[in-house]
Write an enzyme that holds these catalytic residues in place. Structure first.
Site, short mmCIF file in Angstrom:
data_model
loop_
_atom_site.label_atom_id
_atom_site.label_comp_id
_atom_site.label_asym_id
_atom_site.label_seq_id
_atom_site.Cartn_x
_atom_site.Cartn_y
_atom_site.Cartn_z
N CYS A 113 11.16 -1.59 -15.17
CA CYS A 113 9.96 -0.99 -15.78
C CYS A 113 10.26 0.20 -16.67
CB CYS A 113 8.97 -0.60 -14.69
SG CYS A 113 8.43 -1.99 -13.69
N HIS A 251 3.75 4.73 -17.31
CA HIS A 251 3.95 3.34 -16.90
C HIS A 251 2.74 2.90 -16.09
CE1 HIS A 251 5.52 -0.30 -15.42
NE2 HIS A 251 5.75 0.13 -14.20
N ASN A 281 0.75 -4.51 -14.24
CA ASN A 281 2.05 -3.90 -14.53
C ASN A 281 2.89 -4.90 -15.34
OD1 ASN A 281 4.67 -2.95 -14.44
ND2 ASN A 281 4.63 -2.42 -12.27
O1 UT7 Z 1 6.55 -0.75 -11.58
C1 UT7 Z 1 7.48 -0.28 -10.65
C2 UT7 Z 1 6.91 0.58 -9.67
N1 UT7 Z 1 6.02 -0.11 -8.78
C3 UT7 Z 1 5.15 0.60 -8.13
O2 UT7 Z 1 5.08 1.76 -8.36
C4 UT7 Z 1 4.28 -0.05 -7.08
C5 UT7 Z 1 4.12 0.92 -5.96
N2 UT7 Z 1 3.33 0.45 -4.84
C6 UT7 Z 1 2.00 0.20 -4.88
O3 UT7 Z 1 1.40 0.24 -5.93
C7 UT7 Z 1 1.26 0.00 -3.59
O4 UT7 Z 1 2.12 0.31 -2.53
C8 UT7 Z 1 0.74 -1.46 -3.41
C9 UT7 Z 1 -0.41 -1.72 -4.35
C10 UT7 Z 1 1.85 -2.45 -3.64
C11 UT7 Z 1 0.21 -1.64 -1.98
O5 UT7 Z 1 -0.84 -0.72 -1.72
P1 UT7 Z 1 -0.90 0.09 -0.36
O6 UT7 Z 1 -2.13 0.88 -0.37
O7 UT7 Z 1 0.41 0.80 -0.24
O8 UT7 Z 1 -1.06 -1.06 0.69
P2 UT7 Z 1 -0.10 -1.43 1.91
O9 UT7 Z 1 1.15 -2.08 1.41
O10 UT7 Z 1 0.01 -0.26 2.82
O11 UT7 Z 1 -0.97 -2.52 2.64
C12 UT7 Z 1 -2.20 -2.20 3.31
C13 UT7 Z 1 -2.78 -3.47 3.86
C14 UT7 Z 1 -1.80 -4.29 4.68
O12 UT7 Z 1 -2.49 -4.88 5.73
P3 UT7 Z 1 -2.42 -4.24 7.23
O13 UT7 Z 1 -0.97 -4.26 7.60
O14 UT7 Z 1 -2.97 -2.85 7.08
O15 UT7 Z 1 -3.28 -5.15 8.03
C15 UT7 Z 1 -1.34 -5.37 3.72
O16 UT7 Z 1 -0.92 -6.54 4.39
O17 UT7 Z 1 -3.19 -4.32 2.79
C16 UT7 Z 1 -2.62 -5.62 2.96
N3 UT7 Z 1 -2.39 -6.18 1.65
C17 UT7 Z 1 -3.34 -6.86 0.99
N4 UT7 Z 1 -4.61 -7.19 1.32
C18 UT7 Z 1 -5.33 -7.87 0.42
C19 UT7 Z 1 -1.27 -6.14 0.87
N5 UT7 Z 1 -1.48 -6.78 -0.28
C20 UT7 Z 1 -2.76 -7.24 -0.23
C21 UT7 Z 1 -3.56 -7.96 -1.12
N6 UT7 Z 1 -4.83 -8.25 -0.77
N7 UT7 Z 1 -3.13 -8.37 -2.34
#
Ligand code: UT7
Length: 324
Positions: A113, A251, A281
């Site tokens: 990225c 980004h 992204n």
């Molecule tokens: O470009 C390079 C750099 N990339 C980034 O900077 C990305 C950085 N990371 C992020 O943007 C975020 O961490 C994400 C968007 C990927 C995830 O968001 P989050 O608020 O950190 O969610 P999480 O991974 O803590 O997941 C929370 C919950 C989980 O369920 P439980 O364990 O709480 O029951 C996940 O399984 O959300 C669930 N989950 C989803 N639910 C519905 C994860 N993905 C999804 C989804 N739809 N697509």
């Protein structure tokens, strides 16, 4: 003093739109979850197009905007990690597609990225040293090809896109004022896509390849911290303060990351450009695509201070301050 002035921008995104509602039919997710956790509503997905075709379209638009003939380009640098072939580079395909003179150096840089800002940094150093006068710098990625479309943790985040700038050697105070690129390979497994040439030439297996993998939570925290520091570095390198920023083009990974950075710098909303709601992204395409849209929307005027900041797999990060 010679500087690299951005004299034209261009971009290209595939026509096919995949909305959050479309994804609801593919994986266990919801429009509400995606929009509230990321800020993304839809993304573009390449339908048969490859990275070099998208890159060439964005490059052609940038040349047109700059009023520069392909014959006058003496360097092509492309940031990408999704070339259609191991080699030749995407830059070589772009060179041929746009009719850029034979013999002109054309190469890719791999920084995920951060790819566009890495490419800009390299091209800027060529220009400032006098080794190039007019460079075409492109960021492009086709992450739809390396995404596991059954993994809701990653497939909702990414899209395909390309953006380009023409930079020209100019004396004066306009152009790239400071540029920084960094990496820390110890964290390679935070965000990666496996796939390589066969390790043993006598094995009868196809190239090993696999889908993008990401530790989202950790990447999120490191991204906020690192991008904030990189902006400070770009400002200090140009002897500027956060108040001097006319427009921050970060980004476009996650709106919550961008908001955290905006709050840290105490910038008002109108001084931070976002378009991730419509593209997601797009990796190396993200910043130049956003820049081209900002220019088209009249958000960039001569003399403005534009700051770019990126973060991605590697881990890599980069920033630049530009006087328009
Ligand atoms: O470009 C390079 C750099 N990339 C980034 O900077 C990305 C950085 N990371 C992020 O943007 C975020 O961490 C994400 C968007 C990927 C995830 O968001 P989050 O608020 O950190 O969610 P999480 O991974 O803590 O997941 C929370 C919950 C989980 O369920 P439980 O364990 O709480 O029951 C996940 O399984 O959300 C669930 N989950 C989803 N639910 C519905 C994860 N993905 C999804 C989804 N739809 N697509």
């Amino acid at each position: 003093m010679l500087r690299s002035r951005i004299i034209g921008t261009g971009s290209y995104a595939p026509k096919k739109v995949v909305t959050n509602r479309d994804l609801e039919r593919m994986v266990e997710t919801s429009d509400e979850w995606i929009a509230s956790r990321t800020g993304i509503s839809e993304r573009r997905v390449a339908d048969g197009e490859n990275a070099s075709e998208m890159a060439a379209k964005s490059g052609k638009a940038a040349l047109r905007a700059a009023g520069v003939s392909p014959k006058d380009i003496d360097l092509v640098v492309v940031g990408t990690v999704t070339s259609q072939m191991i080699f030749p580079s995407t830059a070589c395909f772009v060179q041929a597609a746009l009719g850029i003179r034979a013999g002109t150096p054309a190469f890719d840089v791999s920084a995920a990225c951060s790819g566009f800002l890495y490419a800009l940094d390299v091209a800027d150093k060529y220009v400032r040293s006098g080794a190039a006068k007019k460079a075409l710098v492109i960021g492009v990625d086709v992450f739809s090809r390396i995404i596991d479309w059954s993994d809701r943790g990653t497939c909702v985040l990414f899209g395909d896109g390309a953006g380009a700038v023409v930079i020209s050697a100019e004396k004066g105070s306009h152009g790239v004022l400071s540029s920084n690129i960094h990496s820390d390979g110890r964290y390679w497994d935070m965000l990666y896509a496996p796939g390589s040439a066969r390790s043993n030439p006598f094995e009868k297996t196809e190239c090993a390849s696999g889908f993008l993998k990401m530790n989202g939570n950790e990447t999120f925290k490191i991204a906020v911290r690192t991008m904030g520091g990189a902006i400070t570095e770009a400002l200090e390198g140009a002897n500027l303060r956060p108040d001097d920023i006319s427009l921050l083009i970060p980004h476009q990974a996650n709106l919550r990351i961008i908001t955290a950075i905006r709050d840290r710098l105490k910038l008002s909303d109108d001084r931070v450009f976002t378009n991730l709601d419509r593209y997601g992204n797009t990796s190396a395409g993200s910043i130049p695509l956003a820049l081209d849209e900002a220019v088209a929307a009249g958000k960039v005027s001569a003399g403005d201070i534009i700051v770019f900041v990126a973060f991605g797999g590697g881990l890599t990060w980069a920033s630049a301050a530009v006087r328009w």
